[in-house]
Write an enzyme that holds these catalytic residues in place. Sequence first.
Site, mmCIF file in Angstrom:
data_model
loop_
_atom_site.group_PDB
_atom_site.id
_atom_site.type_symbol
_atom_site.label_atom_id
_atom_site.label_comp_id
_atom_site.label_asym_id
_atom_site.label_seq_id
_atom_site.Cartn_x
_atom_site.Cartn_y
_atom_site.Cartn_z
ATOM 1 C CE1 TYR A 46 -2.928 -3.113 0.417
ATOM 2 C CE2 TYR A 46 -3.505 -2.386 2.620
ATOM 3 C CZ TYR A 46 -3.643 -3.283 1.590
ATOM 4 O OH TYR A 46 -4.501 -4.334 1.717
ATOM 5 C CG HIS A 64 -0.820 -8.650 0.315
ATOM 6 N ND1 HIS A 64 -0.438 -7.333 0.313
ATOM 7 C CD2 HIS A 64 -2.143 -8.646 0.084
ATOM 8 C CE1 HIS A 64 -1.501 -6.562 0.096
ATOM 9 N NE2 HIS A 64 -2.543 -7.345 -0.054
#
Length: 268
Positions: A41, A99
């Site tokens: 992010y 992730h």
Amino acid sequence: MHSIIPQPGLGTFRLKDEIVIASVRSALELGYRHIDTAKLYDNESAVGRAVVSSGIDRSELFVTTKVWFDSLDADGVIESLQQSLSRLQMSYVDLALIHWPSPNNAVPMAHYIGKLNQAREMGLTRHIGISNFTIAQVDQALACAGGEHIVTNQIEVHPFLRNQQLVEHCQARGLTVTGYMPLAVGKVMDDPVLQAIASNHGATPAQIALAWVVSKNIVVIPSSTKSAHQQSNLNALKIQLSDAEIARIDALDSGDRIANPDFAPNWD
């Protein structure tokens, strides 16, 4: 099922710089204690600044970050988490996730699950988990050395992607399911069924969608930059949907998957 992961969390995907700082500060002021970020992010430094400036004791917070799939080989998992901690200005995170599973199994799962658990043993993270793993991959991860410490699979869940088989499988295996994109990036607002149920409750379609996800014993992590929306998301947790309403929302499932990159696994 009681979860160690606080409900709800604040998602920070796509939020950057001053926007994510304001979002995290506002959420913490409203009482959120669970913040979800990730290396990908590119906002961990900003999240860390917001947390430090909030003045809230670190022990009261639950912070999640994630390791991207380019860091699964060798000591990459540990190095990635050390870098995340440096950016976050923290000595540990509460939850570290893989992730995405290694695309095409390029890195053996036993390796990176083992390294993730080693990071837990080193104190870099209190808990470990996975994200975007299929039913078969969940079972494979749990069978790895260290995999017994996995506490969650974070996956996409919203009224248009119920992901029921995977959700129920994870829960049957003792994992908490964390649901991301619970509002289907805003699509829930335009759905007539959710609008009708919302009007019955004096609520918004977004609140109904969140209440529905929560009714499945899933931890939600909606992303929001506006304080009013964050408060609305908190209020959604108090909405009690009837069995008939839940069934109507269940029927909206159309397999509409939003997070489906080219490196994704073969979904269930």
